[in-house]
Design a protein around this motif. Structure first.
Motif, PDB file in Angstrom:
ATOM      1  N   LEU A 434      85.975  48.500  21.389  1.00 34.87           N
ATOM      2  CA  LEU A 434      85.032  48.961  22.412  1.00 34.87           C
ATOM      3  C   LEU A 434      85.345  48.342  23.779  1.00 34.87           C
ATOM      4  O   LEU A 434      85.791  47.206  23.857  1.00 34.87           O
ATOM      5  CB  LEU A 434      83.614  48.568  21.972  1.00 34.87           C
ATOM      6  N   LYS A 435      85.081  49.116  24.825  1.00 32.18           N
ATOM      7  CA  LYS A 435      85.265  48.621  26.184  1.00 32.18           C
ATOM      8  C   LYS A 435      83.938  48.646  26.938  1.00 32.18           C
ATOM      9  O   LYS A 435      83.039  49.440  26.606  1.00 32.18           O
ATOM     10  CB  LYS A 435      86.303  49.472  26.931  1.00 32.18           C
ATOM     11  N   LEU A 436      83.816  47.791  27.941  1.00 28.72           N
ATOM     12  CA  LEU A 436      82.576  47.698  28.715  1.00 28.72           C
ATOM     13  C   LEU A 436      82.176  49.054  29.264  1.00 28.72           C
ATOM     14  O   LEU A 436      80.997  49.434  29.212  1.00 28.72           O
ATOM     15  CB  LEU A 436      82.759  46.698  29.866  1.00 28.72           C
ATOM     16  N   GLU A 437      83.157  49.806  29.801  1.00 27.13           N
ATOM     17  CA  GLU A 437      82.840  51.090  30.418  1.00 27.13           C
ATOM     18  C   GLU A 437      82.229  52.051  29.395  1.00 27.13           C
ATOM     19  O   GLU A 437      81.359  52.870  29.736  1.00 27.13           O
ATOM     20  CB  GLU A 437      84.112  51.730  31.000  1.00 27.13           C
ATOM     21  N   GLU A 438      82.660  51.967  28.144  1.00 26.10           N
ATOM     22  CA  GLU A 438      82.128  52.852  27.098  1.00 26.10           C
ATOM     23  C   GLU A 438      80.673  52.513  26.793  1.00 26.10           C
ATOM     24  O   GLU A 438      79.853  53.403  26.541  1.00 26.10           O
ATOM     25  CB  GLU A 438      82.989  52.746  25.840  1.00 26.10           C
ATOM     26  N   VAL A 439      80.343  51.232  26.804  1.00 29.89           N
ATOM     27  CA  VAL A 439      78.955  50.820  26.551  1.00 29.89           C
ATOM     28  C   VAL A 439      78.050  51.297  27.687  1.00 29.89           C
ATOM     29  O   VAL A 439      77.004  51.920  27.458  1.00 29.89           O
ATOM     30  CB  VAL A 439      78.856  49.286  26.407  1.00 29.89           C
ATOM     31  N   ASN A 440      78.454  51.034  28.907  1.00 30.72           N
ATOM     32  CA  ASN A 440      77.601  51.414  30.041  1.00 30.72           C
ATOM     33  C   ASN A 440      77.487  52.942  30.168  1.00 30.72           C
ATOM     34  O   ASN A 440      76.436  53.444  30.586  1.00 30.72           O
ATOM     35  CB  ASN A 440      78.140  50.793  31.325  1.00 30.72           C
ATOM     36  N   SER A 441      78.530  53.663  29.792  1.00 32.00           N
ATOM     37  CA  SER A 441      78.439  55.131  29.807  1.00 32.00           C
ATOM     38  C   SER A 441      77.499  55.631  28.714  1.00 32.00           C
ATOM     39  O   SER A 441      76.722  56.568  28.925  1.00 32.00           O
ATOM     40  CB  SER A 441      79.834  55.749  29.600  1.00 32.00           C
ATOM     41  N   ALA A 442      77.562  55.008  27.540  1.00 29.46           N
ATOM     42  CA  ALA A 442      76.678  55.411  26.445  1.00 29.46           C
ATOM     43  C   ALA A 442      75.211  55.159  26.802  1.00 29.46           C
ATOM     44  O   ALA A 442      74.335  55.952  26.450  1.00 29.46           O
ATOM     45  CB  ALA A 442      77.044  54.652  25.171  1.00 29.46           C
ATOM     46  N   ILE A 443      74.942  54.068  27.499  1.00 31.80           N
ATOM     47  CA  ILE A 443      73.572  53.788  27.947  1.00 31.80           C
ATOM     48  C   ILE A 443      73.094  54.927  28.845  1.00 31.80           C
ATOM     49  O   ILE A 443      71.996  55.465  28.673  1.00 31.80           O
ATOM     50  CB  ILE A 443      73.514  52.442  28.709  1.00 31.80           C
ATOM     51  N   LYS A 444      73.917  55.307  29.814  1.00 33.50           N
ATOM     52  CA  LYS A 444      73.538  56.370  30.760  1.00 33.50           C
ATOM     53  C   LYS A 444      73.317  57.700  30.045  1.00 33.50           C
ATOM     54  O   LYS A 444      72.425  58.474  30.405  1.00 33.50           O
ATOM     55  CB  LYS A 444      74.641  56.544  31.809  1.00 33.50           C
ATOM     56  N   ARG A 445      74.127  57.966  29.022  1.00 29.98           N
ATOM     57  CA  ARG A 445      74.016  59.253  28.321  1.00 29.98           C
ATOM     58  C   ARG A 445      72.781  59.332  27.422  1.00 29.98           C
ATOM     59  O   ARG A 445      72.209  60.403  27.260  1.00 29.98           O
ATOM     60  CB  ARG A 445      75.258  59.481  27.435  1.00 29.98           C
ATOM     61  N   ASN A 446      72.388  58.201  26.845  1.00 31.98           N
ATOM     62  CA  ASN A 446      71.406  58.266  25.763  1.00 31.98           C
ATOM     63  C   ASN A 446      70.048  57.633  26.054  1.00 31.98           C
ATOM     64  O   ASN A 446      69.081  57.944  25.370  1.00 31.98           O
ATOM     65  CB  ASN A 446      71.992  57.592  24.515  1.00 31.98           C
ATOM     66  N   TRP A 447      69.987  56.729  27.003  1.00 33.06           N
ATOM     67  CA  TRP A 447      68.708  56.063  27.298  1.00 33.06           C
ATOM     68  C   TRP A 447      68.090  56.684  28.542  1.00 33.06           C
ATOM     69  O   TRP A 447      68.781  56.882  29.551  1.00 33.06           O
ATOM     70  CB  TRP A 447      68.913  54.558  27.491  1.00 33.06           C
ATOM     71  N   ILE A 448      66.806  56.986  28.471  1.00 37.80           N
ATOM     72  CA  ILE A 448      66.125  57.663  29.570  1.00 37.80           C
ATOM     73  C   ILE A 448      65.123  56.728  30.228  1.00 37.80           C
ATOM     74  O   ILE A 448      64.687  55.743  29.624  1.00 37.80           O
ATOM     75  CB  ILE A 448      65.413  58.940  29.074  1.00 37.80           C
ATOM     76  N   LEU A 449      64.757  57.070  31.451  1.00 38.12           N
ATOM     77  CA  LEU A 449      63.804  56.254  32.212  1.00 38.12           C
ATOM     78  C   LEU A 449      62.505  57.018  32.434  1.00 38.12           C
ATOM     79  O   LEU A 449      62.513  58.225  32.650  1.00 38.12           O
ATOM     80  CB  LEU A 449      64.401  55.862  33.565  1.00 38.12           C
ATOM     81  N   GLY A 450      61.406  56.289  32.389  1.00 37.80           N
ATOM     82  CA  GLY A 450      60.116  56.862  32.797  1.00 37.80           C
ATOM     83  C   GLY A 450      59.472  57.799  31.809  1.00 37.80           C
ATOM     84  O   GLY A 450      58.465  58.446  32.142  1.00 37.80           O
ATOM     85  N   LYS A 451      60.004  57.937  30.597  1.00 33.55           N
ATOM     86  CA  LYS A 451      59.427  58.850  29.600  1.00 33.55           C
ATOM     87  C   LYS A 451      59.312  58.114  28.270  1.00 33.55           C
ATOM     88  O   LYS A 451      60.282  58.013  27.520  1.00 33.55           O
ATOM     89  CB  LYS A 451      60.288  60.105  29.439  1.00 33.55           C
ATOM     90  N   MET A 452      58.138  57.593  27.989  1.00 40.97           N
ATOM     91  CA  MET A 452      57.940  56.841  26.756  1.00 40.97           C
ATOM     92  C   MET A 452      56.532  57.058  26.227  1.00 40.97           C
ATOM     93  O   MET A 452      55.591  57.250  26.994  1.00 40.97           O
ATOM     94  CB  MET A 452      58.102  55.330  26.985  1.00 40.97           C
ATOM     95  N   ASN A 453      56.428  57.013  24.910  1.00 37.55           N
ATOM     96  CA  ASN A 453      55.125  56.833  24.277  1.00 37.55           C
ATOM     97  C   ASN A 453      54.918  55.332  24.090  1.00 37.55           C
ATOM     98  O   ASN A 453      55.845  54.629  23.668  1.00 37.55           O
ATOM     99  CB  ASN A 453      55.058  57.530  22.928  1.00 37.55           C
ATOM    100  N   ILE A 454      53.723  54.864  24.407  1.00 33.58           N
ATOM    101  CA  ILE A 454      53.418  53.429  24.314  1.00 33.58           C
ATOM    102  C   ILE A 454      52.143  53.261  23.500  1.00 33.58           C
ATOM    103  O   ILE A 454      51.146  53.953  23.771  1.00 33.58           O
ATOM    104  CB  ILE A 454      53.235  52.807  25.723  1.00 33.58           C
ATOM    105  N   VAL A 455      52.174  52.379  22.531  1.00 36.49           N
ATOM    106  CA  VAL A 455      51.001  52.083  21.708  1.00 36.49           C
ATOM    107  C   VAL A 455      50.605  50.632  21.932  1.00 36.49           C
ATOM    108  O   VAL A 455      51.448  49.733  21.834  1.00 36.49           O
ATOM    109  CB  VAL A 455      51.287  52.328  20.211  1.00 36.49           C
ATOM    110  N   MET A 456      49.321  50.404  22.259  1.00 40.14           N
ATOM    111  CA  MET A 456      48.819  49.039  22.454  1.00 40.14           C
ATOM    112  C   MET A 456      47.641  48.815  21.511  1.00 40.14           C
ATOM    113  O   MET A 456      46.639  49.522  21.596  1.00 40.14           O
ATOM    114  CB  MET A 456      48.365  48.837  23.895  1.00 40.14           C
TER     115      MET A 456
END
Length: 521
Positions: A434-456
């Motif tokens: 694995l290379k650093l660029e592959e990890v950071n690209s995978a984060i961008k492709r698969n993790w989203i911002l501002g859209k979550m269900n939250i349970v408290m």
């Protein structure tokens, strides 16, 4: 295994073939360990709680439990327990969302006796009224009481699944609902056994010290199971919410505010991106590891709670398992963050003077902290140093997943589910290249911002202040005890001021009484 026993197995095989038990073949996973002196057998049925008929939620869990912990047509449950005690044999069942696994572990010298008992349990289960009532009562107690009272970690994680997968077969607890269990009968179980515990898609795993002919004999025996004429349920697909949606669970006497948050993740171990996300997730919140970012920021630097973790797939019994366990392969996946309970206003006021005007505790600050760290990782990625340290750790750590023969066999069987041969070995190779660029690209492709269900999950006294704070988006300053406050360096306070106003645009807040969760009301 002596010659006489081998001949007996061969005769039994020919008998079954003669009887016509030669339908669709099951898949076999073998892990031979000659001279180990023990055997592990796992039968993984492709059913799981998603195969529960509507109105009969929990029936797959109950059926598999009855097959292992109820009696057979020939022997009662008590007789079986007495029979296996001197053999030191262990037998268990586990039902997850898409599979049910029956596991048998025993010394190899009892192979012949145990194999006969397994045949009875799988092919001739008793489903007797007394066993049904006993196990159903335990299951109902879990659904009605235990899940809400014993562990806010498990409670929160399963509630998060309930809201994430709303309207799908993934939504309900594998143990079912109060209403469904109340209507369950032995006839229902017998019917479901015939429909869902079939040879279609059955994966047979055998590990340890056993004769060459045993595996084929077991496969042939299991041909006596019926073939499933119904298609397996389709994999579940869900969309994330349109923003941050919060469910507050009002629980009388909650020790703090426990937080679970997540969103659907469209990859599983089938994908090569999974190894890349393992690195990112481990750096952010590896389960029960103190080096991770969330743990350092929330627990180590601020003493806010006992632990803070993140996950890229379901983690079974996180309160009891320090390492991932096999037996929960799934096609529908999600990312999640778990923050152990943080203090409420009530608990802070009861411990420290000068806090009488406090309206809410640490929950919003802790959530803001977690979301800010997550956002920074998505936006900025890992550094080369962070990547190499975490990747090297995981290359060693994943080898510990298979610390027992049973776990090693289980992970091999999970590998089959994902279309792989040996995921533990394969992910080790993937991590090594694995290379650093592959990890950071995978984060961008698969993790989203501002859209979550939250349970408290929180105490009743905390609900109103927390709800108003979430809806208004007001700042949530951190409040420390006098003793801790005087010992913290200035950079912590600078960081706190940024966190207290980190944007957290919540689009909906729902409040539910704890007694009404999981659709009880």
């Amino acid at each position: 295994m002596n010659t006489f026993k081998i001949v007996r197995y061969s005769i039994f095989t020919l008998f079954l073939l003669f009887q016509g038990f030669n339908g669709s073949a099951q898949e076999l996973v073998e892990l031979k360990q000659p001279k180990s002196g023990k055997v592990v057998i796992k039968l993984m049925f492709r059913n799981g709680s998603i195969s529960d008929p509507a109105g009969k939620e929990g029936i797959t869990y109950l059926t598999s439990n009855l097959m292992v912990n109820g009696g057979t047509e020939k022997h009662s449950a008590t007789e079986i327990q007495k029979m296996i005690y001197p053999w030191a044999a262990r037998m268990s069942s586990f039902t997850d969302k898409e599979v049910s696994t029956l596991t048998f572990e025993f010394p190899s010298e009892y192979l012949e006796k145990i194999s006969g008992l397994i045949q009875e349990m799988v092919l001739q289960p008793g489903f007797k009224e007394e066993d049904f009532n006993r196990l159903l009562s335990n299951q109902k107690n879990y659904v009605d009481e235990v899940i809400r009272q014993s562990s806010d970690e498990e409670y929160g994680k399963k509630l998060l699944e309930y809201v994430l997968f709303k309207g799908t077969p993934y939504q309900h607890l594998t143990q079912g609902t109060t209403a469904s269990l109340g209507s369950m009968t032995t006839e229902d179980v017998a019917r479901h056994y015939k429909n869902a515990f079939t040879r279609t898609g059955l994966l047979v795993g055998i590990a340890g010290d056993y004769p060459e002919s045993f595996a084929q004999n077991l496969l042939t025996t299991l041909q006596a199971l019926p073939e499933n004429t119904e298609p397996l349920p389709d994999p579940v697909k869900i969309d994330p919410p349109q923003g941050l949606v919060v469910d507050i669970i009002s629980k009388q006497g909650a020790i703090g505010t426990a937080i679970s948050a997540g969103f659907p993740l469209n990859i599983t171990r089938e994908s090569d991106d999974f190894a890349a996300l393992m690195v990112a997730n481990s750096w952010l919140g590896e389960h029960r590891k103190s080096y991770s970012r969330l743990y350092q920021k929330i627990r180590e630097q601020r003493s806010m709670n006992y632990g803070d973790y993140s996950y890229i797939e379901w983690y079974e019994n996180g309160g009891g398992n320090m390492l991932p366990v096999p037996g929960t392969p799934r096609h529908a996946n999600y990312f999640s963050i778990w923050l152990r309970p943080v203090q409420t206003a009530k608990s802070l006021k009861s411990q420290y003077s000068g806090m009488d005007s406090l309206r809410e505790g640490h929950a919003r600050f802790a959530l803001r902290m977690a979301l800010r760290e997550y956002s920074q990782l998505v936006n900025n990625g890992l550094t080369q140093e962070q990547f190499e340290e975490t990747r090297n750790f995981l290359m060693s750590y994943t080898k510990l997943y298979i610390e027992t023969t049973s776990k090693k066999l289980g992970f091999l069987m999970d590998s089959k589910f994902y279309g792989r041969t040996d995921w533990i070995t394969e992910v080790g190779r993937q991590l090594a290249h694995l290379k650093l660029e592959e990890v950071n690209s995978a984060i961008k492709r698969n993790w989203i911002l501002g859209k979550m269900n939250i349970v408290m999950i929180t105490d009743k006294s905390e609900v109103e202040g927390l709800k108003q704070g979430l809806e208004s988006g007001s700042v949530s300053p951190m409040v420390y005890s006098p003793a801790l406050s005087s010992s913290l360096p200035e950079e912590i306070y600078v960081d706190d001021r940024e966190v207290s106003s980190f944007p957290m645009p919540v689009i909906e807040v729902r409040v539910t009484e704890s007694a009404d969760t999981f659709g009880k009301k």
